[in-house]
Design an enzyme around this catalytic site. Structure first.
Site, PDB file in Angstrom:
ATOM      1  N   GLU A  32       0.887  -1.162   0.000  1.00  0.00           N
ATOM      2  CA  GLU A  32       0.000   0.000   0.000  1.00  0.00           C
ATOM      3  C   GLU A  32       0.920   1.205   0.000  1.00  0.00           C
ATOM      4  O   GLU A  32       1.278   1.738   1.049  1.00  0.00           O
ATOM      5  CB  GLU A  32      -0.933  -0.021   1.218  1.00  0.00           C
ATOM      6  CG  GLU A  32      -2.210   0.781   1.001  1.00  0.00           C
ATOM      7  CD  GLU A  32      -2.050   2.274   1.204  1.00  0.00           C
ATOM      8  OE1 GLU A  32      -1.264   2.901   0.456  1.00  0.00           O
ATOM      9  OE2 GLU A  32      -2.723   2.802   2.089  1.00  0.00           O
ATOM     10  N   GLU A  68       4.233   8.767  -3.991  1.00  0.00           N
ATOM     11  CA  GLU A  68       5.067   8.282  -2.887  1.00  0.00           C
ATOM     12  C   GLU A  68       6.136   7.301  -3.360  1.00  0.00           C
ATOM     13  O   GLU A  68       6.720   6.571  -2.559  1.00  0.00           O
ATOM     14  CB  GLU A  68       4.190   7.633  -1.804  1.00  0.00           C
ATOM     15  CG  GLU A  68       3.298   8.638  -1.087  1.00  0.00           C
ATOM     16  CD  GLU A  68       2.478   8.011   0.035  1.00  0.00           C
ATOM     17  OE1 GLU A  68       2.597   6.784   0.241  1.00  0.00           O
ATOM     18  OE2 GLU A  68       1.727   8.743   0.694  1.00  0.00           O
TER      19      GLU A  68
END
Length: 690
Positions: free
Chosen positions: A144, A153
């Site tokens: 995740e 990210e």
């Protein structure tokens, strides 16, 4: 050992380095994290669990041992799901040491210590082999690593490395794929976050129009995504020009490339209009067959679906470099350009197949006009708010005279131009005090409006202002919005008061100050969803995560629970449980006092509901009967639903009772408060008791 942190000083309007306890960064990371939000995301957690069970079953059906690699494990939740689903062993990677330590404790508490190995390393540092961190490559990859933009990210380079070095070829992946969707819209409201519209000023000698410099008109802006809660954007504020379309997909069970690339899709406009904005979101297929789907689609895409609130994944707003007219039924071509961490878009007329190969990749957009560096998106919206501008025009008309000597103290403000057109035209002209970014940008702005010789920019801090800067004149009108780029909380713009104090010797005895005063207002509210970011989870999908709750609570108690935090409340619905109340006033006609300003009192709760916290905001009193609110605009109905200023962040003080929600009574009769404004630091300390 101490650590140094950058922080805005409200008394100087500058960023300063402040010495903090060595644990400060760690507590900030935990207290401001979105772990609680993610653990409360029932849709996300359920879909991950279903996908992991299915992946483990497929591996077992092939007669293989199920070895799981969980990158960015956080609490260890996904690894515990895998172990519970029958995985033989899990390697759970977590680079943030305090979080890795917590994961070890959570895994042990839930009885999986013999099935899960927590590794406190970045995935690129993990070794595989008999003496390595992992005994062998994994055949199930669980991650995740996503943000609102999907790739912001570093998901792509992480997957790329994992496929090369950490997982088997043909491995199962949860999620299996991600699909990014786009939709073309026209929206003056959103376009106003990126471009400055002409400002119309009705003066005695006719209407004047303040225009932006040409370099600003043609500037592509900044490449960073604008992520918002698109589900709070009313349908009246945008016009859909195309159907939602899949822009590109990433298959996570196959090798992933992070190198820069582009994707192109044809769009057929469903109506004619001005293409300004690309709205975007993504969904995750947790299995290869698309049966387990987790979507971020906004309300108008799937109007009949159950809505899952979440703050860790929202939706994206991308601004096209320029408005592009489109005609219903006439194909256009939308191009998404991507590097490792970000996306940006271009719209062109539909092109033939033979032209595609000749395309030259463009660089990431860069602001060339400085405006997008000086003004953030809410600030653009604020400057484009004609109603707000009209309030300043009305106030300036009340205070300006032909012989006024004016000084403006505000970052990147249009007030000098407004004032010039409204009366401050005689020599001496208008002075603008400037000591931060923006000299060349503002000079270009003045030049575009033929005012470069009418408004003098003084490059000096307020305390360094000298009579020679002002051509030996005294200031008769001091103006400010006030707005300063370093301000985070509503009262940080009180720096205007400190600047006014610093230039006191240059003001006439009868100086007019606009705004003449400010007041701090407060209201007790119940949030529809925002409370979740501060609420304990207890158990998540049957796993005990109390250790994480305690960790967050401990970090909040380090300092954060005693401070307010900024949130744009137009994105986070709430209802008022009390009337708004004025709690402190600040008189700009006088200098900042030496003593602190304090107040105590109580707020009566008028509506039933859960008292999640207090919202605080500033109101500026420009002139007689003319005020500007940075917070509450109105309570719109009997239920107490609130409308907030969409251009400003309001301060939210979460009550500690929310953290210990089981002790919270349904309707306390009143909330008592103590608020202290420290004039030495410019900060506000507050305490509330239910």
């Amino acid at each position: 050992m101490k650590t140094f942190c950058g922080r805005a000083n409200p008394t100087t309007g500058a960023m300063e380095w402040v010495e903090e306890d060595e644990n400060y960064d760690y507590h900030q990371e935990i207290a401001r994290s979105r772990y609680a939000d993610m653990l409360h995301d029932k849709d996300r957690n359920t879909k991950y669990y279903q996908g992991i069970r299915a992946a483990v079953s497929r591996v077992k059906e092939r007669g293989e041992r199920a070895i799981v690699l969980d990158i960015g494990t956080g609490t260890g939740l996904l690894s515990m799901m895998a172990a519970s689903a029958g995985a033989d062993f899990c390697y759970a990677l977590e680079v943030f040491k305090p979080m890795a330590n917590a994961a070890v404790k959570i895994v042990e508490k839930n009885g999986f210590h013999d099935k899960i190995k927590v590794i406190n390393k970045h995935s690129t540092e993990v070794t595989v082999g008999p003496d390595g961190d992992m005994q062998c490559r994994a055949n199930i990859l669980v991650t995740e690593l996503f943000d609102t933009e999907l790739i912001g990210e570093g998901a792509l380079p992480t997957y790329e490395h994992a496929h090369k070095y950490l997982v088997q070829a043909g491995c199962e992946a949860v999620p299996h794929r991600a699909t990014v969707y786009v939709q073309l819209v026209e929206s003056n409201r959103m376009w106003a976050w990126n471009k400055l519209f002409p400002v119309r000023v009705k003066a005695e000698d006719g209407e004047k129009i303040i225009v932006a410099p040409s370099e600003m008109e043609n500037c592509p802006g900044v490449p960073s995504v604008c992520d918002i809660q698109l589900n709070q954007m009313p349908s009246r504020d945008f016009t859909v020009l195309s159907d939602a379309t899949a822009m590109f997909r990433v298959e996570f069970s196959k090798p992933v490339r992070s190198a820069s690339t582009c994707y192109r899709v044809p769009l057929e406009p469903v109506r004619s209009g001005k293409a300004q904005i690309v709205l975007s979101w993504w969904d995750l297929d947790m299995d290869p067959f698309g049966r387990i789907n987790c979507t971020m689609a906004p309300y108008w895409i799937k109007p009949n679906s159950a809505f899952q609130w979440r703050d860790h994944w929202m939706q994206c707003v991308y601004f096209l470099p320029n408005e592009e007219p489109v005609l219903q039924g006439q194909l256009v071509s939308l191009t998404a350009w991507r590097d490792e961490y970000s996306l940006w878009y271009e719209l062109q007329k539909a092109r033939g197949e033979e032209e595609k190969e000749a395309d030259v990749r463009v660089e990431s957009p860069v602001c060339r006009c400085q405006a997008h560096l000086l003004w953030n998106r809410p600030r653009f919206g604020e400057l484009n708010d004609q109603n707000r501008t009209q309030q300043y025009i009305r106030s300036l008309m009340k205070v300006l005279k032909a012989d006024s000597v004016c000084l403006c103290i505000s970052d990147g403000s249009l007030l000098p131009m407004l004032a010039h057109y409204l009366g401050a035209k005689q020599v001496p002209s208008f002075f603008l005090l400037l000591w931060s970014l923006g000299f060349s940008f503002l000079f270009a702005f003045f030049k575009a409006n033929h005012l470069e010789d009418k408004i003098k920019i003084i490059e000096a801090r307020p305390e360094m202002l000298e009579s020679s800067h002002l051509e030996d004149q005294k200031i008769s009108v001091l103006v400010g919005e006030p707005f300063f780029t370093t301000s985070l909380l509503p009262w940080h713009n009180l720096y205007f008061w400190y600047a006014r104090t610093a230039v006191a010797s240059h003001l006439t005895s009868s100086v007019t100050v606009l705004p003449q005063s400010a007041s701090l207002h407060m209201m007790i509210v119940e949030f529809q969803d925002l409370w979740r970011i501060r609420s304990p989870c207890g158990t998540c999908e049957g796993f005990d995560v109390q250790i994480m709750d305690d960790m967050i609570k401990n970090s909040l108690n380090f300092r954060e629970s005693k401070e307010a935090e900024p949130h744009p409340l137009w994105e986070y619905p709430c209802k008022s449980l009390s009337d708004p109340q004025e709690v402190l006033t600040f008189d700009f006609r006088k200098t900042v006092p030496q003593h602190c300003l304090s107040t105590e009192g109580s707020v009566t709760l008028l509506r039933k509901g859960t008292s999640h916290g207090a919202v605080l905001w500033m109101e500026y009193h420009l002139a007689a009967d003319i005020s500007i609110s940075t917070g509450l605009m109105q309570i719109s109905n009997e239920k107490g639903n609130c409308e907030w200023n969409p251009h400003c962040k309001q301060a939210v003080y979460f009550f500690s009772s929310v953290i210990e929600s089981e002790t919270l009574p349904a309707l306390p009769s009143a909330v008592t408060y103590a608020i202290n404004f420290d004039t030495k630091t410019g900060e506000i300390a507050m305490d509330f008791k239910l």
